[in-house]
Scaffold this motif. Sequence first.
Motif, PDB file in Angstrom:
ATOM      1  N   PHE A  42       0.820  -1.207   0.000  1.00  0.00           N
ATOM      2  CA  PHE A  42       0.000   0.000   0.000  1.00  0.00           C
ATOM      3  C   PHE A  42       0.854   1.257   0.000  1.00  0.00           C
ATOM      4  CE2 PHE A  42      -3.740  -2.478   1.607  1.00  0.00           C
ATOM      5  CZ  PHE A  42      -4.553  -2.146   0.550  1.00  0.00           C
ATOM      6  N   TYR A  60     -10.244  20.591  -7.603  1.00  0.00           N
ATOM      7  CA  TYR A  60     -11.232  20.168  -6.620  1.00  0.00           C
ATOM      8  C   TYR A  60     -11.333  18.662  -6.476  1.00  0.00           C
ATOM      9  CZ  TYR A  60     -12.318  25.022  -6.654  1.00  0.00           C
ATOM     10  OH  TYR A  60     -12.212  26.364  -6.539  1.00  0.00           O
ATOM     11  N   SER A  61     -10.875  17.949  -7.476  1.00  0.00           N
ATOM     12  CA  SER A  61     -10.905  16.492  -7.383  1.00  0.00           C
ATOM     13  C   SER A  61     -10.086  15.905  -8.512  1.00  0.00           C
ATOM     14  CB  SER A  61     -12.340  15.999  -7.471  1.00  0.00           C
ATOM     15  OG  SER A  61     -12.336  14.619  -7.717  1.00  0.00           O
ATOM     16  N   MET A  62      -9.503  14.743  -8.244  1.00  0.00           N
ATOM     17  CA  MET A  62      -8.670  14.136  -9.273  1.00  0.00           C
ATOM     18  C   MET A  62      -9.476  13.566 -10.427  1.00  0.00           C
ATOM     19  SD  MET A  62      -7.299  10.591  -7.635  1.00  0.00           S
ATOM     20  CE  MET A  62      -7.148  10.854  -5.887  1.00  0.00           C
ATOM     21  N   ILE A  63     -10.799  13.546 -10.286  1.00  0.00           N
ATOM     22  CA  ILE A  63     -11.565  13.002 -11.400  1.00  0.00           C
ATOM     23  C   ILE A  63     -12.018  14.089 -12.377  1.00  0.00           C
ATOM     24  CG2 ILE A  63     -12.388  11.028 -10.050  1.00  0.00           C
ATOM     25  CD1 ILE A  63     -15.166  12.507 -10.199  1.00  0.00           C
ATOM     26  N   GLY A 250      -0.730  10.536  -0.292  1.00  0.00           N
ATOM     27  CA  GLY A 250      -2.106  10.957  -0.069  1.00  0.00           C
ATOM     28  C   GLY A 250      -3.089   9.906  -0.542  1.00  0.00           C
ATOM     29  N   PHE A 251      -2.768   9.309  -1.705  1.00  0.00           N
ATOM     30  CA  PHE A 251      -3.682   8.318  -2.244  1.00  0.00           C
ATOM     31  C   PHE A 251      -3.718   7.078  -1.357  1.00  0.00           C
ATOM     32  CE2 PHE A 251      -5.180   5.046  -5.158  1.00  0.00           C
ATOM     33  CZ  PHE A 251      -6.332   5.664  -5.592  1.00  0.00           C
ATOM     34  N   LYS A 253      -3.334   7.090   1.724  1.00  0.00           N
ATOM     35  CA  LYS A 253      -4.114   7.415   2.927  1.00  0.00           C
ATOM     36  C   LYS A 253      -5.601   7.327   2.672  1.00  0.00           C
ATOM     37  CE  LYS A 253      -0.998   9.949   5.794  1.00  0.00           C
ATOM     38  NZ  LYS A 253      -0.372  11.254   5.840  1.00  0.00           N
ATOM     39  N   GLN A 254      -5.998   7.472   1.389  1.00  0.00           N
ATOM     40  CA  GLN A 254      -7.414   7.341   1.069  1.00  0.00           C
ATOM     41  C   GLN A 254      -7.925   5.971   1.478  1.00  0.00           C
ATOM     42  OE1 GLN A 254      -9.805   8.833  -1.315  1.00  0.00           O
ATOM     43  NE2 GLN A 254      -8.616  10.315  -2.437  1.00  0.00           N
ATOM     44  N   ILE A 255      -7.033   4.993   1.360  1.00  0.00           N
ATOM     45  CA  ILE A 255      -7.436   3.629   1.686  1.00  0.00           C
ATOM     46  C   ILE A 255      -7.655   3.520   3.181  1.00  0.00           C
ATOM     47  CG2 ILE A 255      -6.626   1.237   1.610  1.00  0.00           C
ATOM     48  CD1 ILE A 255      -5.224   2.166  -1.035  1.00  0.00           C
ATOM     49  N   GLY A 256      -7.169   4.505   3.917  1.00  0.00           N
ATOM     50  CA  GLY A 256      -7.403   4.529   5.349  1.00  0.00           C
ATOM     51  C   GLY A 256      -6.184   4.013   6.053  1.00  0.00           C
ATOM     52  N   ASP A 257      -6.266   3.975   7.339  1.00  0.00           N
ATOM     53  CA  ASP A 257      -5.079   3.616   8.066  1.00  0.00           C
ATOM     54  C   ASP A 257      -4.921   2.109   8.143  1.00  0.00           C
ATOM     55  OD1 ASP A 257      -2.824   4.621   8.963  1.00  0.00           O
ATOM     56  OD2 ASP A 257      -3.721   5.859  10.525  1.00  0.00           O
ATOM     57  N   LEU A 261      -4.279  -0.533  11.386  1.00  0.00           N
ATOM     58  CA  LEU A 261      -5.169  -1.671  11.597  1.00  0.00           C
ATOM     59  C   LEU A 261      -4.345  -2.954  11.687  1.00  0.00           C
ATOM     60  CD1 LEU A 261      -8.310  -2.013  11.623  1.00  0.00           C
ATOM     61  CD2 LEU A 261      -8.063  -2.874   9.307  1.00  0.00           C
ATOM     62  N   PHE A 343      -4.310  -6.244  -7.541  1.00  0.00           N
ATOM     63  CA  PHE A 343      -3.709  -5.848  -6.276  1.00  0.00           C
ATOM     64  C   PHE A 343      -2.226  -5.674  -6.543  1.00  0.00           C
ATOM     65  CE2 PHE A 343      -2.557  -6.240  -1.831  1.00  0.00           C
ATOM     66  CZ  PHE A 343      -3.615  -5.574  -1.242  1.00  0.00           C
TER      67      PHE A 343
END
Lengths: 388, 397
Positions: A42, A60-63, A250-251, A253-257, A261, A343
């Motif tokens: 990750f 404002y957003s990557m999309i 940053g990306f 971190k989007q997946i979360g911590d 965990l 993956f």
Amino acid sequence: MRYLPLLLAGLFRKKTRTILTLLSVTVAFMLFGLLQSVTVAFESGADAADAKRLLTIGRYSMIELLPMSYLRRIEQVPGVVGVANAEWFGARYQNESNAFPVFAVDPTRYLDMYPEFDIAADQREAFAKTRTGAVAGRRLADRFGWKVGQKLPIASEIHPKMDGDMSWEFDLVGIIDAEDPAVRANTDMVLINVAYFDEARQLGKGRTGWYVVRVADSSQARAVSARIDRLFANSPDETKTQPEKEFAVGFAKQIGDIGALISRILAAVFFTILILTGNTMAQSLRERIPELAILKTLGFSDVRVTALVLAESGLLLLIGGGVGMGAAIGMLPFLNQSTGGRFPPLFVTAETWLLAAAMAAGLALAIGLPPAWRAHRLRIVDALAGHR
Amino acid sequence: MRALRQIVQITLVNLLSLPQCLGTSLVVIVGIAGVAGVLVSVLSMSEGFRHTLASTGREDRVIMLRAGSDAEMSSNVSRDQAVLVGALPAIARDGAGRPLASAELVVMVDLPRRGQADPNNVPFRGVQPAAFAIRDEVRVVEGRPFDRGVREVIVGRRAAQQFEGLTVGSRIAFRDSDWTVVGIFSSGGDVHESEIWADAEAAASAYRRTGFQSVTARLADGESAGLADLTASIARDRRLSMTVFREPEYYAKQSKVLTTLINVLGYTVAAFMAVGATFGALNCMYSAIASRQVEIATLRAIGFGSTPVVVSVLIEALVLALLGGALGGGLAYLYCDGATLSTLNFDTFSQVAFDFRVTPGLILRGIAWALVIGALGGLPPAIRAARLPVTLALRAG
């Protein structure tokens, strides 16, 4: 080394017990190796980042899409040595949504940005020359059995062709690969030629998803980013430019911590192992008190006996940890084969090994110290008298 | 009968003497609690996510996307299509005869997590007024609903918890101007609680969009006939090249990758953990029994049969395992239940938040695993102890 036979004899005094203990330590370290490789995967995006590469995305957003005309304007920003455009294709392959990323790019510009990708010179040239050309990452090609020269039927979920048809077809002209496993994760994709794509698509003509920018000097990265964003400030399409590494972090971190965990899970696992193995060690020592007393009688110093007890728990962790990590590494190729493109590739880094060694050392101390201390304080007379 | 009485007697003696071998018993309990605790925690993550998915959408509601598309992000629906679809008789009406259909547009906005700086893709949904009648589980729990045509938003409960600056009265800056947060809404714990909602027209004008991404509607007839009717009338009209999904089907599809990932992670960890700790627990049981060889041999010497001895040792192991399983489950409940995790859903490329859920079912499952470990760990040493010749065992002590 001289004491190894003695240590082994001590360890395998009760075979069943030691084998069970070893197995539980092995399994714990196997889990450690596997989970740690997930965390590394990750975070590996950040390691594979090049300090001289910036990414320019919609503010404002990557999309959000940006005008293709920005390419020339970014190119003229002082400090910039190269720019490449890329756009998300939204692939569907064999009815699987987002089976792998497909980017529509300018072949030469894009591949120039990533010198760490390996691609044969003639394939690179073929990609630049073939309008319907495509190149694919090695892992993807292996997973789907693609051969250079074949047609690649890939549907898009976003982009219909002019006649409204969502299915596209490309010619596979090359394979990209990379040595470093962290970089290889970035080759899990298919690149197509934007010249053909932009002409044939119905929507969003003349716009692109993001720009990859190369700067001459990495210490200027921040200044150049600010210059680019200033250029488009207050326009309908404002931009956000940042170093590739920051974007990758940053990306992730989007997946979360995920890291936190996984650490918590591992903490619980090792705590349990610590309790169970610690108990076994203590028990094993209790049974051997007369033997230790005899060792001391024979002239072994207190320190030496203590060291022997500690070395025993060290050896236990060394064998268990080593076999566990080895088993984890042995499993990874199979896992990677079945996840290619879905993956990122999992791999064990030197840091993971260091961490495993530190964990093993810590556990060995925690498990070995109490009995070792007891052995240290052991008085020969009491020990011999207390038992039988 | 005699065997039974013997079992009861030995078991009682064993259990009553448990506090005397506190150390060993405690180790077994803690070891098994570790397994059960980790198992229940990782599975509560899957359970929570499954619950969030299962509570999203209802059978009598449909979401319509551009033909061939199966995600809102890659779909587009024109204004005309939205109106045409709403007029179809298969769509339910409200009391005033207006169609229960809401054309919606979804974009992403970048918001940092609380206490962090990195941006996250938070879904921003522009909805038409009918949205609230269609999704009647939506309640504004704090503040008020947004007004039509102005740049006001209401924020899902979970999004408000996870991301910075989403409290009532605060202003968030994206696309051209400031938007004011006027309310927080709940929607029964479903995925919409991870979203920000605004009026569709206000959102469309800010994002300079003319079309929408999807139309969500309630069926006049929620049975399969109603769905077939809608699909048929869409197929008949050449202007409407759209695909219809029942909501539950759509949202389950939207989370396939994440569901798999969470389940694989959860079960892999649990399986490893169980195997590793079974070895450990086995070990402790072995040593516990081994150190009582003399005691067991004495029992047999004074006339207790070997079956009662085995059964009673097994019961002792099971009691310890039960205690461990309950302790582990309890700890998992204390630590994990209700904790919220927000992560990236790879299918929608946007953040989705869900709560860890430690359900009674999960705790029972943890206890069941604990009992299996206890049985596996207790039976072999019990049998060994019972089969050892009495004289040998007595002398070994």
